[in-house]
Design an enzyme around this catalytic site. Structure first.
Site, PDB file in Angstrom:
ATOM      1  CG  ASP A 108       5.759  11.505  -6.813  1.00 53.68           C
ATOM      2  OD1 ASP A 108       5.431  12.836  -6.911  1.00 53.68           O
ATOM      3  OD2 ASP A 108       6.094  10.978  -5.855  1.00 53.68           O
ATOM      4  CG  HIS A 132       0.145   5.962  -2.076  1.00 53.84           C
ATOM      5  ND1 HIS A 132      -0.676   6.160  -0.922  1.00 53.84           N
ATOM      6  CD2 HIS A 132       0.758   7.110  -2.323  1.00 53.84           C
ATOM      7  CE1 HIS A 132      -0.406   7.285  -0.440  1.00 53.84           C
ATOM      8  NE2 HIS A 132       0.401   7.971  -1.438  1.00 53.84           N
TER       9      HIS A 132
HETATM   10  N1  CMC Z   1       8.308  -1.367  -7.557  1.00 53.79           N
HETATM   11  C1  CMC Z   1       8.259  -2.645  -7.317  1.00 53.79           C
HETATM   12  N2  CMC Z   1       7.914  -3.328  -6.300  1.00 53.79           N
HETATM   13  C2  CMC Z   1       7.267  -2.539  -5.519  1.00 53.79           C
HETATM   14  C3  CMC Z   1       7.058  -1.272  -5.779  1.00 53.79           C
HETATM   15  C4  CMC Z   1       7.510  -0.571  -6.786  1.00 53.79           C
HETATM   16  N3  CMC Z   1       7.510   0.851  -6.907  1.00 53.79           N
HETATM   17  N4  CMC Z   1       6.156  -0.509  -4.459  1.00 53.79           N
HETATM   18  C5  CMC Z   1       5.974  -1.758  -3.720  1.00 53.79           C
HETATM   19  N5  CMC Z   1       6.511  -2.722  -4.131  1.00 53.79           N
HETATM   20  C6  CMC Z   1       6.268  -4.255  -3.609  1.00 53.79           C
HETATM   21  C7  CMC Z   1       7.203  -4.386  -2.460  1.00 53.79           C
HETATM   22  O1  CMC Z   1       8.429  -4.856  -2.861  1.00 53.79           O
HETATM   23  C8  CMC Z   1       6.239  -5.188  -1.821  1.00 53.79           C
HETATM   24  O2  CMC Z   1       6.433  -6.476  -2.351  1.00 53.79           O
HETATM   25  P1  CMC Z   1       6.536  -7.832  -1.201  1.00 53.79           P
HETATM   26  O3  CMC Z   1       5.392  -7.790  -0.685  1.00 53.79           O
HETATM   27  O4  CMC Z   1       6.837  -9.135  -2.326  1.00 53.79           O
HETATM   28  O5  CMC Z   1       7.639  -7.897  -0.285  1.00 53.79           O
HETATM   29  C9  CMC Z   1       5.017  -4.958  -1.939  1.00 53.79           C
HETATM   30  O6  CMC Z   1       4.998  -4.400  -3.210  1.00 53.79           O
HETATM   31  C10 CMC Z   1       4.569  -3.923  -0.957  1.00 53.79           C
HETATM   32  O7  CMC Z   1       5.344  -2.862  -0.785  1.00 53.79           O
HETATM   33  P2  CMC Z   1       6.121  -1.921   0.569  1.00 53.79           P
HETATM   34  O8  CMC Z   1       7.190  -1.401   0.049  1.00 53.79           O
HETATM   35  O9  CMC Z   1       5.756  -2.776   1.690  1.00 53.79           O
HETATM   36  O10 CMC Z   1       4.854  -0.816   0.482  1.00 53.79           O
HETATM   37  P3  CMC Z   1       4.929   0.349   1.436  1.00 53.79           P
HETATM   38  O11 CMC Z   1       3.469   0.768   1.572  1.00 53.79           O
HETATM   39  O12 CMC Z   1       5.845   0.388   2.385  1.00 53.79           O
HETATM   40  O13 CMC Z   1       5.699   1.265   0.328  1.00 53.79           O
HETATM   41  C11 CMC Z   1       6.054   3.118  -1.353  1.00 53.79           C
HETATM   42  C12 CMC Z   1       4.959   2.431  -0.495  1.00 53.79           C
HETATM   43  C13 CMC Z   1       5.198   4.129  -2.044  1.00 53.79           C
HETATM   44  C14 CMC Z   1       7.138   3.588  -0.413  1.00 53.79           C
HETATM   45  C15 CMC Z   1       6.433   1.919  -2.382  1.00 53.79           C
HETATM   46  O14 CMC Z   1       5.233   1.503  -3.250  1.00 53.79           O
HETATM   47  C16 CMC Z   1       7.569   2.540  -3.304  1.00 53.79           C
HETATM   48  O15 CMC Z   1       8.625   2.428  -2.984  1.00 53.79           O
HETATM   49  N6  CMC Z   1       7.249   3.082  -4.545  1.00 53.79           N
HETATM   50  C17 CMC Z   1       8.028   3.725  -5.363  1.00 53.79           C
HETATM   51  C18 CMC Z   1       8.358   5.208  -5.031  1.00 53.79           C
HETATM   52  C19 CMC Z   1       7.213   6.154  -5.353  1.00 53.79           C
HETATM   53  O16 CMC Z   1       6.769   6.052  -6.317  1.00 53.79           O
HETATM   54  N7  CMC Z   1       7.023   6.795  -4.166  1.00 53.79           N
HETATM   55  C20 CMC Z   1       6.162   7.792  -4.240  1.00 53.79           C
HETATM   56  C21 CMC Z   1       4.907   7.735  -3.405  1.00 53.79           C
HETATM   57  S1  CMC Z   1       3.535   8.722  -3.836  1.00 53.79           S
HETATM   58  C22 CMC Z   1       3.857  10.625  -3.304  1.00 53.79           C
HETATM   59  C23 CMC Z   1       4.462  10.732  -2.117  1.00 53.79           C
HETATM   60  O17 CMC Z   1       4.392  10.123  -1.083  1.00 53.79           O
HETATM   61  O18 CMC Z   1       5.325  11.537  -2.047  1.00 53.79           O
END
Ligand code: CMC
Length: 427
Positions: free
Chosen positions: A363, A306
């Site tokens: 989710d 998140h």
């Molecule tokens: N699986 C594997 N690695 C992950 C995941 C994941 N679900 N989420 C984040 N990471 C890693 C990412 O690759 C990065 O690694 P590194 O630092 O080595 O590059 C690190 O964790 C930080 O991730 P980020 O993408 O920079 O974080 P963000 O704040 O931009 O993204 C997120 C947050 C929710 C988009 C992301 O965690 C994600 O894609 N999660 C899966 C999709 C999901 O479940 N979304 C629902 C969110 S909650 C409800 C809503 O908002 O609707």
């Protein structure tokens, strides 16, 4: 803590006020930055940027706190009803019995949509994703209702709000019923708000409508948990679209499109699809954990991580418990619940996930409950939209009442500098 921040650019120093929220959050107010320095800030994904001041929802990602108008999500999910939460989010206070009864009566009076809307729905193929259909129908509502709202009139504003709260569930139900080849029906105004939504979605033309109260209770709780989440992607979309003085319905339609994405609300559908894939593959969760950690592999553990919660998502805790209860109460044994629990356990013990503060989000378990309630997988994100509706309304209303300026970020240009035009025969 000083209440100013100093920025040094070259040999010049500039002072900016530091503002403080009611929960002691601090922000450097840079609204005069460009005018005084000619410099802008850059912050891809707005990870460090506050876009507004808001009195609606507070969340503390480190402590796992979520409150609507000061009330904790745990208490609201436990003791409140979705309709009360709608009122609370939009108008700022929990309603009295009279206020709630009037609110519900006014919503019911608006819970019919123009018959011509059915012709629009008819034009969609059955294969269309419900989120695309819902966004289009919500925008189409504008054609049958006043397109703009006089935000200076409390009465006009109230009318627009009860209209969308009345009509949106009909669109949700019709979107699902069209796919299921069921007649497009209406609810029953003698039912509660959420029970009526359930009836509109599920009532079969050849059966008496009856529902287990536990189903309505579970649905109500899920809708409360999704009702608002401060400046997330879809809410920011609603606010920025609305900041151009676009009407409420069209702004919400834009929010629905933003929510559809798999990194946002679309994750609830993606989670179940992922769990089904793991099940079909024999249930080896560690293989998928490895895939999620592999930077060469686009696979992500859906329902994990998140932008704001870096400790735990309080909604996920409540939903995990509710998933256990709902499946137990309804006597359903869903093998993907076990896979989800195993996946969570493995991930929470893994350094990759621990070091990045990746925890199950809202989710991760919600789809398992939706499925137990008989909701088709491609409707999961629509259910999220239904829950988020009061949050979008509240945020849109606040933005307009605060007279926020049109949202218009700047950029740092990285393209060509001036080039002379060459006629086509010389290229
Ligand atoms: N699986 C594997 N690695 C992950 C995941 C994941 N679900 N989420 C984040 N990471 C890693 C990412 O690759 C990065 O690694 P590194 O630092 O080595 O590059 C690190 O964790 C930080 O991730 P980020 O993408 O920079 O974080 P963000 O704040 O931009 O993204 C997120 C947050 C929710 C988009 C992301 O965690 C994600 O894609 N999660 C899966 C999709 C999901 O479940 N979304 C629902 C969110 S909650 C409800 C809503 O908002 O609707």
């Amino acid at each position: 803590m000083s209440n100013t921040a100093t920025i040094e650019i070259g040999d010049k120093k500039y002072e900016f006020p530091v503002i403080e929220g009611t929960e002691n959050e601090l922000a450097i107010d840079i609204s005069t930055l460009r005018a005084s320095t000619k410099v802008i800030t850059i912050d891809p994904g707005f990870k460090n940027t506050g876009s507004c001041e808001s009195a609606i929802t507070f969340l503390d990602g480190e402590k796992g706190i979520l409150r609507y108008r000061g009330y904790s999500i745990e208490e609201l999910a436990d003791k409140g009803s979705f309709l009360e939460v709608c009122y609370l989010l939009i108008f700022g206070e929990l309603p009295t019995q009279e206020q709630l009864a009037k609110f519900h009566k006014d919503i019911k009076a608006e819970s019919i949509v123009d018959e011509d809307m059915k012709r629009i729905l008819d034009g969609f193929p059955k294969s269309a994703h419900p989120m695309g259909v819902l966004a289009s129908l919500t925008n189409a509502l504008v054609a049958f209702n006043p397109s703009s709202v006089n935000v200076n009139s409390e009465e006009d504003m109230y009318k627009a709000i009860v209209k969308i709260l009345g009509k949106f569930p009909v669109l949700v139900a019709w979107t699902m019923r069209k796919k299921a080849s069921l007649p497009l029906n209406y609810g029953n105004t003698s039912l509660g708000y959420v029970e009526n939504i359930h009836k509109m979605m599920f009532h079969k033309p050849n059966e008496e409508y009856a529902v287990d109260p536990k189903v309505i209770e579970a649905l109500d709780k899920l809708l409360i948990l999704h009702a608002d989440h401060e400046q997330n992607c879809s809410t920011s979309t609603v606010r920025i679209v609305g900041s151009a003085h676009t009407g409420l319905f069209a702004s919400i339609s834009a929010g629905i499109s933003a929510l559809w994405g798999p990194l946002h609300g679309g994750a609830n559908q993606a989670v179940i699809e992922m769990l089904e894939t793991i099940k079909a593959d024999g249930g080896d969760t560690s293989k998928f954990i490895l895939k999620a950690k592999d930077k060469e592999d686009p696979f992500r553990l859906m329902g994990f991580g998140h932008r704001v919660y870096k400790n735990f998502d309080p909604r996920a805790k409540i939903i995990k418990k509710a998933a256990d209860n709902v499946l137990g109460d309804l006597g359903i044994d869903d093998p993907v619940l076990d896979i989800a629990k195993r996946l969570e356990k493995v991930a929470l013990e893994d350094d990759y996930f621990k070091s990045r503060n990746l925890y199950p989000n809202v989710d991760f378990y919600s789809g398992i409950i939706y499925r137990a309630l008989g909701i088709p997988t491609d409707m999961f994100t629509v259910m999220f939209a239904l829950g988020r509706l009061p949050g979008w309304i509240a945020q849109w209303r606040e933005m307009r009442l605060n007279k926020e300026p049109i949202g218009r970020p700047r950029q740092i240009y990285t393209g060509y500098t001036y080039r002379e035009f060459k006629e086509i025969d010389k290229r």
